[in-house]
Design a protein around this motif. Structure first.
Motif, mmCIF file in Angstrom:
data_model
loop_
_atom_site.group_PDB
_atom_site.id
_atom_site.type_symbol
_atom_site.label_atom_id
_atom_site.label_comp_id
_atom_site.label_asym_id
_atom_site.label_seq_id
_atom_site.Cartn_x
_atom_site.Cartn_y
_atom_site.Cartn_z
ATOM 1 N N ASP A 63 50.826 37.884 34.712
ATOM 2 C CA ASP A 63 51.952 37.060 35.151
ATOM 3 C C ASP A 63 53.209 37.329 34.332
ATOM 4 O OD1 ASP A 63 50.692 35.806 37.257
ATOM 5 O OD2 ASP A 63 49.821 34.258 35.968
ATOM 6 N N CYS A 64 53.027 37.960 33.184
ATOM 7 C CA CYS A 64 54.191 38.344 32.383
ATOM 8 C C CYS A 64 53.791 39.459 31.419
ATOM 9 C CB CYS A 64 54.750 37.149 31.601
ATOM 10 S SG CYS A 64 53.711 36.618 30.226
ATOM 11 N N LYS A 65 54.812 40.150 30.895
ATOM 12 C CA LYS A 65 54.551 41.196 29.904
ATOM 13 C C LYS A 65 55.090 40.807 28.533
ATOM 14 C CE LYS A 65 54.257 44.854 33.278
ATOM 15 N NZ LYS A 65 54.975 45.867 34.060
ATOM 16 N N ALA A 66 56.002 39.870 28.541
ATOM 17 C CA ALA A 66 56.532 39.325 27.281
ATOM 18 C C ALA A 66 56.779 37.843 27.501
ATOM 19 C CB ALA A 66 57.826 40.035 26.900
ATOM 20 N N CYS A 67 56.788 37.109 26.400
ATOM 21 C CA CYS A 67 56.959 35.656 26.544
ATOM 22 C C CYS A 67 57.740 35.084 25.356
ATOM 23 C CB CYS A 67 55.589 34.993 26.630
ATOM 24 S SG CYS A 67 55.670 33.202 26.884
ATOM 25 N N VAL A 68 58.681 34.235 25.670
ATOM 26 C CA VAL A 68 59.342 33.420 24.648
ATOM 27 C C VAL A 68 58.658 32.062 24.715
ATOM 28 C CG1 VAL A 68 61.487 32.289 23.947
ATOM 29 C CG2 VAL A 68 61.538 34.646 24.826
ATOM 30 N N CYS A 69 58.110 31.626 23.605
ATOM 31 C CA CYS A 69 57.377 30.364 23.651
ATOM 32 C C CYS A 69 57.560 29.589 22.349
ATOM 33 C CB CYS A 69 55.892 30.621 23.902
ATOM 34 S SG CYS A 69 55.063 31.512 22.582
ATOM 35 N N GLY A 70 57.193 28.326 22.390
ATOM 36 C CA GLY A 70 57.272 27.534 21.163
ATOM 37 C C GLY A 70 57.576 26.076 21.402
ATOM 38 N N TRP A 71 58.282 25.500 20.450
ATOM 39 C CA TRP A 71 58.506 24.049 20.364
ATOM 40 C C TRP A 71 59.999 23.796 20.245
ATOM 41 C CZ3 TRP A 71 55.371 19.783 20.469
ATOM 42 C CH2 TRP A 71 55.773 18.611 19.830
ATOM 43 N N VAL A 72 60.535 22.938 21.118
ATOM 44 C CA VAL A 72 61.955 22.559 21.026
ATOM 45 C C VAL A 72 62.020 21.053 21.237
ATOM 46 C CG1 VAL A 72 64.273 22.823 21.969
ATOM 47 C CG2 VAL A 72 62.748 24.789 21.934
ATOM 48 N N ASP A 73 62.236 20.322 20.168
ATOM 49 C CA ASP A 73 62.155 18.866 20.225
ATOM 50 C C ASP A 73 63.356 18.234 19.524
ATOM 51 O OD1 ASP A 73 60.696 16.462 20.902
ATOM 52 O OD2 ASP A 73 60.349 16.216 18.750
ATOM 53 N N LEU A 74 63.906 17.196 20.144
ATOM 54 C CA LEU A 74 65.060 16.523 19.530
ATOM 55 C C LEU A 74 65.107 15.065 19.976
ATOM 56 C CD1 LEU A 74 68.648 17.874 19.087
ATOM 57 C CD2 LEU A 74 68.328 15.668 20.195
ATOM 58 N N LEU A 75 65.202 14.187 19.017
ATOM 59 C CA LEU A 75 65.447 12.768 19.296
ATOM 60 C C LEU A 75 66.288 12.211 18.157
ATOM 61 C CD1 LEU A 75 65.054 10.234 21.023
ATOM 62 C CD2 LEU A 75 62.945 9.786 19.752
ATOM 63 N N ALA A 76 67.506 11.798 18.481
ATOM 64 C CA ALA A 76 68.476 11.368 17.472
ATOM 65 C C ALA A 76 68.646 12.493 16.449
ATOM 66 C CB ALA A 76 68.033 10.064 16.838
ATOM 67 N N ASN A 77 68.434 12.190 15.178
ATOM 68 C CA ASN A 77 68.629 13.263 14.183
ATOM 69 C C ASN A 77 67.330 13.943 13.775
ATOM 70 O OD1 ASN A 77 71.270 14.011 13.570
ATOM 71 N ND2 ASN A 77 71.632 12.071 12.529
ATOM 72 N N ASN A 78 66.246 13.640 14.482
ATOM 73 C CA ASN A 78 64.977 14.317 14.209
ATOM 74 C C ASN A 78 64.817 15.468 15.197
ATOM 75 O OD1 ASN A 78 64.166 12.408 12.200
ATOM 76 N ND2 ASN A 78 63.791 10.963 13.870
ATOM 77 N N TYR A 79 64.686 16.638 14.688
ATOM 78 C CA TYR A 79 64.610 17.786 15.588
ATOM 79 C C TYR A 79 63.847 18.935 14.936
ATOM 80 C CZ TYR A 79 68.012 20.085 12.611
ATOM 81 O OH TYR A 79 68.619 20.659 11.535
ATOM 82 N N ASN A 80 63.375 19.830 15.788
ATOM 83 C CA ASN A 80 62.731 21.055 15.308
ATOM 84 C C ASN A 80 62.670 22.042 16.469
ATOM 85 O OD1 ASN A 80 60.516 23.036 14.889
ATOM 86 N ND2 ASN A 80 60.191 21.904 12.983
ATOM 87 N N ALA A 81 63.104 23.248 16.219
ATOM 88 C CA ALA A 81 62.908 24.330 17.187
ATOM 89 C C ALA A 81 62.169 25.452 16.471
ATOM 90 C CB ALA A 81 64.248 24.834 17.717
ATOM 91 N N THR A 82 61.055 25.861 17.043
ATOM 92 C CA THR A 82 60.285 26.986 16.515
ATOM 93 C C THR A 82 59.921 27.879 17.702
ATOM 94 O OG1 THR A 82 59.364 25.557 14.784
ATOM 95 C CG2 THR A 82 58.254 27.658 15.174
ATOM 96 N N LEU A 83 60.577 29.003 17.806
ATOM 97 C CA LEU A 83 60.361 29.891 18.957
ATOM 98 C C LEU A 83 59.781 31.229 18.513
ATOM 99 C CD1 LEU A 83 63.507 29.462 21.278
ATOM 100 C CD2 LEU A 83 61.296 28.302 21.379
ATOM 101 N N PHE A 84 58.961 31.782 19.390
ATOM 102 C CA PHE A 84 58.320 33.081 19.129
ATOM 103 C C PHE A 84 58.606 34.024 20.293
ATOM 104 C CE2 PHE A 84 55.770 29.603 17.460
ATOM 105 C CZ PHE A 84 55.609 29.952 16.132
#
Lengths: 87, 207
Positions: free
Chosen positions: B159-180
């Motif tokens: 279904d794919c040959k490459a993938c961008v994946c991970g975590w993108v979360d934000l609520l008020a000033n709490n946030y984290n993005a970790t992408l692969f």
């Protein structure tokens, strides 16, 4: 009219989150959509909200939109006309 | 089939890293939306739509921008072969709350269009021209085992040959993005795409 145009430029930048643009970058007659400022359909809705919030003017006829929102100057003229007639 | 991490990017604690190297840091007291705009300006990016995005989209868009810089991914794969799989905890709640506040006076159309968590994926796909599989999952916490298995299945099912994946979360000033950026074993640049490795990278951002 000049004061109103200056106010509108500030309000458009704030309402539409155009932080990359300064008021002096917007020409009075510059088209707001497509080739001008490049605004989109969601921005058009925000301009309607701006008119209502800031100037208490409701755009009742959607067909007037392209004419009213052609430029900052046409917006200012519409507001002035509206305020003068009280409609 | 072995998959590898070609690159990774994290945005957390007002700090941006790619592959372990720090690219940008701001004072920890600066609100997240100001921090993201400061980073955008610092990287001299030119994408005016960025300013109109909500916080979650700004975060995900910027993380993808950093992750994919110099990776030439759209030159190496067709647009339909690049998948995007994201996850987060708070869905679009940050913008949902802001939008709800505006409904008390006059509802904001510009906020309304961001009241879905997958809009961030649309912003990334539009920017990079991705037309492959995409999915967003809402989990209580970063689920490395699920993410690893899901992406593995996508690749093995062709279904794919490459993938961008991970975590993108934000609520008020709490946030984290970790992408692969995940590809078949042809690079081995950043190690194997295993639950342990991506969990370690995710946890390192909170250190």
């Amino acid at each position: 009219m000049d004061k109103l145009i200056a106010d509108l430029k500030e309000q458009i930048i704030a309402q539409l989150n155009l932080q990359h643009i300064k008021p002096e970058d917007i020409g009075d007659d510059q088209p707001l959509f497509v080739e001008g400022l490049g605004l989109d359909s969601i921005d058009a809705l925000e301009l309607i909200v701006l008119l209502q919030q800031q100037y208490n003017i409701k755009l009742n006829n959607a067909d007037d939109g392209p004419k009213v929102f052609r430029s900052v100057k046409t917006m200012a003229e519409y507001i002035t006309q509206h305020q003068a007639t009280g409609k | 089939m072995r998959l590898d991490i070609s690159a990774w990017c994290t945005i957390a604690n007002n700090r941006i890293q790619k592959n372990g190297g720090e690219l940008f840091r701001d004072d920890a007291s600066i609100p997240v939306t100001d921090f993201l705009v400061n980073a955008y300006k610092s990287f001299q990016l030119d994408y005016p739509k960025f300013y109109k995005m909500d916080g979650l989209s700004k975060l995900g868009w910027l993380a993808a921008e950093v992750l994919l810089k110099l990776e030439n991914i759209t030159e190496r794969y067709s647009q339909g072969d690049i998948a995007l799989v994201l996850s987060n905890r708070n869905s679009s709640l940050d913008t949902d709350i802001r939008y709800f506040e505006t409904t008390k006076s006059m509802a904001s159309p510009a906020l309304f269009v961001y009241t879905l968590p997958n809009i961030v994926m649309g912003e990334i796909c539009i920017r990079h021209g991705f037309k492959g599989e995409n999915a967003l999952f809402v989990f209580e916490k970063f689920e490395s085992a699920f993410l690893s298995r899901y992406v593995q299945n996508l690749v093995e099912a062709n279904d794919c040959k490459a993938c961008v994946c991970g975590w993108v979360d934000l609520l008020a000033n709490n946030y984290n993005a970790t992408l692969f950026l995940i590809e078949k074993s042809n690079t081995e640049k950043m190690g194997e795409f295993s639950p342990e490795n991506i969990q370690n990278i995710y946890e390192s951002t909170n250190g």
